[in-house]
Design a protein around this motif. Sequence first.
Motif, PDB file in Angstrom:
ATOM      1  N   ILE A 124       0.846  -1.209   0.000  1.00 55.80           N
ATOM      2  CA  ILE A 124       0.000   0.000   0.000  1.00 55.80           C
ATOM      3  C   ILE A 124       0.875   1.250   0.000  1.00 55.80           C
ATOM      4  O   ILE A 124       0.617   2.209  -0.735  1.00 55.80           O
ATOM      5  CB  ILE A 124      -0.958  -0.001   1.218  1.00 55.80           C
ATOM      6  CG1 ILE A 124      -1.972  -1.143   1.101  1.00 55.80           C
ATOM      7  CG2 ILE A 124      -1.677   1.342   1.334  1.00 55.80           C
ATOM      8  CD1 ILE A 124      -2.819  -1.357   2.346  1.00 55.80           C
TER       9      ILE A 124
ATOM     10  N   TYR B  22      -1.934  -0.961  -5.011  1.00 57.86           N
ATOM     11  CA  TYR B  22      -3.205  -1.280  -4.344  1.00 57.86           C
ATOM     12  C   TYR B  22      -3.801  -2.597  -4.831  1.00 57.86           C
ATOM     13  O   TYR B  22      -4.289  -3.392  -4.020  1.00 57.86           O
ATOM     14  CB  TYR B  22      -4.204  -0.134  -4.545  1.00 57.86           C
ATOM     15  CG  TYR B  22      -3.671   1.208  -4.083  1.00 57.86           C
ATOM     16  CD1 TYR B  22      -3.157   1.365  -2.797  1.00 57.86           C
ATOM     17  CD2 TYR B  22      -3.663   2.314  -4.935  1.00 57.86           C
ATOM     18  CE1 TYR B  22      -2.648   2.587  -2.364  1.00 57.86           C
ATOM     19  CE2 TYR B  22      -3.161   3.540  -4.519  1.00 57.86           C
ATOM     20  CZ  TYR B  22      -2.646   3.669  -3.239  1.00 57.86           C
ATOM     21  OH  TYR B  22      -2.142   4.871  -2.829  1.00 57.86           O
TER      22      TYR B  22
ATOM     23  N   LEU C 194      -8.044   0.087   1.355  1.00 59.24           N
ATOM     24  CA  LEU C 194      -8.165  -0.069  -0.097  1.00 59.24           C
ATOM     25  C   LEU C 194      -9.558   0.322  -0.585  1.00 59.24           C
ATOM     26  O   LEU C 194      -9.715   0.876  -1.681  1.00 59.24           O
ATOM     27  CB  LEU C 194      -7.852  -1.518  -0.482  1.00 59.24           C
ATOM     28  CG  LEU C 194      -6.412  -1.977  -0.178  1.00 59.24           C
ATOM     29  CD1 LEU C 194      -6.275  -3.483  -0.350  1.00 59.24           C
ATOM     30  CD2 LEU C 194      -5.408  -1.254  -1.056  1.00 59.24           C
TER      31      LEU C 194
ATOM     32  N   LYS D 193     -10.015   3.960  -1.224  1.00 56.97           N
ATOM     33  CA  LYS D 193      -9.523   4.423  -2.523  1.00 56.97           C
ATOM     34  C   LYS D 193     -10.662   4.410  -3.555  1.00 56.97           C
ATOM     35  O   LYS D 193     -10.624   5.142  -4.541  1.00 56.97           O
ATOM     36  CB  LYS D 193      -8.370   3.529  -3.012  1.00 56.97           C
ATOM     37  CG  LYS D 193      -7.208   3.394  -2.025  1.00 56.97           C
ATOM     38  CD  LYS D 193      -6.517   4.710  -1.732  1.00 56.97           C
ATOM     39  CE  LYS D 193      -5.394   4.538  -0.713  1.00 56.97           C
ATOM     40  NZ  LYS D 193      -4.770   5.829  -0.344  1.00 56.97           N
TER      41      LYS D 193
END
Length: 676
Positions: free
Chosen positions: A430, A435, A462, A465
Amino acid sequence: DICDHLLAAEQKTYYNTLLALRGFCSLHAHDHQQALQDFQKVIEHDSPHPNSCIKALCGRGLIRISGGSHYLTALDYITACQLKLEETIFTIKSYVPWNQRGLLLKVLQEEGQKMLQKKRYPGGSSAHGQKEKQGCGLSLFIFFFPSRDAPGVYQLASLLEELDASDEASRILCADALYQMGRVEEAHKLLLLALSGNPQRSPILARLALLQLKKGFLYDGNQLLKKVIRIGDTSCLLPIMDIFKDEDRKLMQTHCHFRALTILKNKQEDADIKEAIAYLSFAIIASGGYAEDCLLIRAQCYGRLGQKKTAIFDYNAILKEDPRNVQALSGRGFIYLALKQQKEAVQDLISALKVEAGVAIPAILSLKHEAQGLITQWLLHHGRTALTELVATKDHSKEETLRDLLMIAKALIKICKDAQYHIFYTDVLIANGKYEEALDHLQEAFGHSLADDFASARLAVLQLKKRNVPVAAHSFSILAKKDERELAFLLNFVDAKQQQHLLQVAAQEGNALIKEYRYEKALGYYTLAILTSKDNPRYLRQRAACLTHLKKYDKALKDMEKVIQKHGCNSLKTRVEDHCSKGHLLLSMSEEEAAVKQYIEALQLDESMALCSIMNSPGSEILTKTFHKIAQYNFEMQHYEEAWKITDYGLKIDKNAELKKLKTRLKREASSCSIH
């Protein structure tokens, strides 16, 4: 005077002989300058007389000893021996006093040994420059003596043996010269003769061992080496190795290395390991001081015997020559591990992994389970510390650090399959911005359900994101209850805008759960709100309230202390209520004296607001009883001023009869001094 008279005569009969005799007379009279002039005239004469030249060379050699030119002394005596050995012996016995002869013999032995050991002129150049000073005339009889001329040393050693037949050093020097001349059998016989007088002499045994190996008698050579090992004088090989020829040194090195491996393969007792170490030491000496394979094995042997500092010394010798040697880096790292030197062990093992992980990882896996566990924990701690610092400072310029962390993380998941190592690997991915790779690894390591809360929190990072804030907030709230520091670390991966969205969701969820009296769940959301808002007092108060309902008073107290530390622009009412809340918590923890101080602070800020808060909780009756108890204690301790203050504020809360009585007693007891 006689010599002067004869030399002054018109007929120059025995001129060189007289000069040599006068030179010795001057030498014995300590007139070295005159003696040197006479000796030099003899040596430089156009028609030199051999016997006179020998006397002059011996005399000049003595003068050079006093001047510290020992090498030139040896050259003079070798030259004399080359002219006529018997005459040289006669000259020394006749003209050199007893009190100087011992020093002369010692100097000649040492210089002869240096010549054979090639310590004078490493390039093997001759002593031509120094010999030219001896004069041209003598060159009619001899050639210049090179520093590695074994025949010359042999003649010198023969001279020394004639002068003292019982001297062992001279006999060994003679054998060494014969060896370098290729006369191995003669050298062998001479050494056997020397050994008969002293069977435990390591230098003689070591030389004999080499000669036996050279002749192909491996068993006999090995038995002699064993004797040296039993005596315990392995260092005797150090000066000998400078005399041995390269091919013979290689033979010794190979034999000793093989013997050590054979011993270690078949036996593992301490005595056997010590014997193997001795053979390895011989091999290392024979190599000239650096044999990587032998040093590695010897270091491992020292480690087995518990001689850790000595093992480090061998590893250092390897790393000095080859700083990227993976086996030496790993080996030294393991020794530091045994010594519990965490920083040094981690540094070496990381260096080994960087050079060649394919070698370092199997080396770690070869250790006992307990040692593996300690190494992986140390590497993980180092990696987490470096990663935390990196993401906290948002310093993305340190690409090398990220590469190193990725290398460490990959090694850890190969060494151990525990969840914490897979989680660390995910964190590093990360941090590197990988990712999709991080998501794939999470699902591969933990499955698609991700039952592990720490793994779920990584999935939440994640998901953020992809702007899935509510789901991420839920995962973070679960982690918050387990490990607040871990959540604080993960939030470093979340940008400011995403943290703001998390804060809004966390505050809303926390408030909704409080209304439903679901304090345990609300706790996680408020912790998330606190971290994303950088310790906003509003959420600290709300979490303190949750903790109070859950009877976790000590944690609630810490939150209220943070709130009060941040008092500044807060309203007066808020500050009063905060002190009252802290006081109530202290009462719940039976910290009555500290609680009283908080309520007094609240009353001092605003009496009416404080009384209103007290009426809501804990109530005036309960609190005045506490005030009376603490005031009574101070009265008994004769702290009258403090007792008066507590009593006075207690009566503002409630006109308690007991407090009134105590105030009357205070007035009576302190009538002699003013306490108000």
